[in-house]
Enzyme design. Structure first.
Site, PDB file in Angstrom:
ATOM      1  CG  HIS A  17     -16.280  64.514 -66.568  1.00 14.87           C
ATOM      2  ND1 HIS A  17     -17.144  64.052 -67.533  1.00 14.87           N
ATOM      3  CD2 HIS A  17     -15.048  64.099 -66.946  1.00 14.87           C
ATOM      4  CE1 HIS A  17     -16.477  63.369 -68.445  1.00 14.87           C
ATOM      5  NE2 HIS A  17     -15.189  63.377 -68.099  1.00 14.87           N
ATOM      6  CG  HIS A 104      -3.894  60.986 -67.736  1.00 15.43           C
ATOM      7  ND1 HIS A 104      -4.290  62.069 -66.992  1.00 15.43           N
ATOM      8  CD2 HIS A 104      -4.629  61.018 -68.875  1.00 15.43           C
ATOM      9  CE1 HIS A 104      -5.214  62.742 -67.649  1.00 15.43           C
ATOM     10  NE2 HIS A 104      -5.446  62.130 -68.802  1.00 15.43           N
ATOM     11  CG  ASP A 353      -9.017  64.425 -78.978  1.00 15.77           C
ATOM     12  OD1 ASP A 353      -9.617  64.727 -80.019  1.00 15.77           O
ATOM     13  OD2 ASP A 353      -9.241  64.968 -77.882  1.00 15.77           O
TER      14      ASP A 353
END
Length: 405
Positions: A17, A104, A353
């Site tokens: 970002h 993650h 996704d």
């Protein structure tokens, strides 16, 4: 580190970002005709928002060539590639201020650096791969023009749904039998020899087998509707690669290729040629006899080696498979813990996704092209250096590559 390669060096930059992502490519030969459209075609295949099977993040991923090119021709100097992040929503990830997402990289990045990106996955996000795909497109154009090399990847499985010709049959429990089926079927050999990107891209799932592609689509949609995710595999074939590439012993061709593939986000497995199937059969059945090709060169009969022997390419098609795990970011509530160890429940927001493999196809192709480009430049430098020496006439004929008739 953020740089890959020796003579063809690719350095990527940017977070999920931040203002932009991209790459600097050093070592591209001068004189290559190159336009933004050469790169944009692959970026369009990687970009988000392609279908309901991918993240809805709306990024155009338009590439801007900043340096190293004039009048559409490479100068031999570093090429800078920039892609702006336009559809940023940092607030979608505010819950990760308290919770590291299960499986993650939030926690491990914080452990390594002591600080982490405030939103998204930072450098662990797939946004980082934009630079790889752009650099790989440059390498691919050179490889196609100079050597006729073709690189085609496709989705070979999603969850438990496989291309019919890639299903590995259950192993016999009889330890005394040496019965062996081919590592790949004849149908799959034909697919590897003929599959094109047009065939791969004819379905959003990027599987060149229409019936299987529909089943894969249904599986991904089911995961999405359950606010869950699913993994899969990608198979890649590289055709027309010269023999002699690879740098034993630590930079063998398949070692460098595995390094490249396992550096892609969400990868968990890599195999080349017969892969794990090749461990189940004796050498008498696995060994690949040499045969004389029409052009007079030696070739192999079955290519169970996947185009590489002793860490060096042998001129046969190179084929390999990469496993991608199910995406870690899901909207389903999960019992976990905060950074301070306090138990809690996390239902991640953000756009992600449900399965990464359809969009990972051009990433796999790009990294394959970067590996081949680097290895070719290394081998060509060795051959050029040797060609400047006087001919060697003192070695026995058995130590010298036979001359073609």
């Amino acid at each position: 580190m953020s740089t890959f390669g020796h003579l063809f060096r690719v350095t990527t930059y940017g977070e999920s970002h931040c203002a932009s992502v991209g790459a600097i490519v050093d070592g591209c030969p001068p004189g290559l005709t190159l336009e933004p459209s050469d790169i944009q075609a692959q970026l369009n295949r990687r970009r988000p928002g392609q279908s309901n099977l991918t993240t809805p993040r709306d990024e155009k991923d338009l590439v801007h060539l900043q340096s190293g090119i004039e009048y559409g021709v490479t100068l031999g100097t570093p090429i800078s590639l920039l892609v702006k992040n336009e559809d940023q929503r940092p607030h979608d990830y505010s819950e990760t201020d308290l919770y590291p997402r299960p499986s993650h990289a939030d926690y491990t990045y914080l452990e390594k650096y002591g600080i982490k990106a405030s939103s998204g996955g930072g450098r662990s996000s797939a946004r980082e791969t934009i630079g790889r795909v752009a650099a790989g497109a440059i390498a691919e154009k050179y490889l196609k023009l100079a050597y006729g090399i073709e690189v085609v990847a496709f989705v070979s499985s999603v969850g438990k749904i496989h291309l019919p010709s890639t299903v590995v049959s259950p192993s016999s429990n009889d330890a005394d039998t040496d019965d062996a089926q081919d590592a790949i079927s004849e149908d799959f050999r034909q697919l590897l020899a003929t599959v094109t990107r047009e065939q791969v891209d004819s379905h959003p799932i990027r599987c060149p087998h229409p019936e299987t592609a529909e089943l894969m689509t249904q599986r991904i949609v089911r995961a999405k509707e359950a606010m869950d995710s699913i993994g899969g595999t990608i198979t890649c074939v590289i055709r027309n690669v010269p023999s002699g590439l690879g740098e034993p012993v630590f930079d063998k061709f398949e070692a460098t290729l595995g390094h490249a593939m396992l550096s892609i986000p969400a990868t968990k497995a890599f195999e080349i040629g017969s892969g794990f199937k090749g461990t189940e059969v004796p050498g008498s059945k696995h060994n690949d006899p040499f045969v004389k090709r029409d052009d007079g060169r030696l070739g192999t009969k079955s290519n169970w080696s996947g185009g590489v022997q002793g860490g060096i390419t042998n001129g046969e098609d190179i084929y390999f498979r990469i496993g991608f795990k199910s995406p870690a970011t899901i909207s389903q509530a999960q019992d976990t813990a905060q950074y301070d160890g306090t138990p809690g429940s996390l239902a991640a927001r953000g756009r992600h996704d449900p399965c990464v493999v359809p969009r990972a196809v051009p990433i796999v192709e790009a990294m394959a092209c970067i590996v081949i480009m680097d290895q070719l430049l290394i081998q060509n430098s060795r051959k050029t250096a040797a060609s400047l020496l006087p001919p060697v006439t003192t070695l026995p004929s058995t130590m010298v590559l036979p001359k073609k008739a």
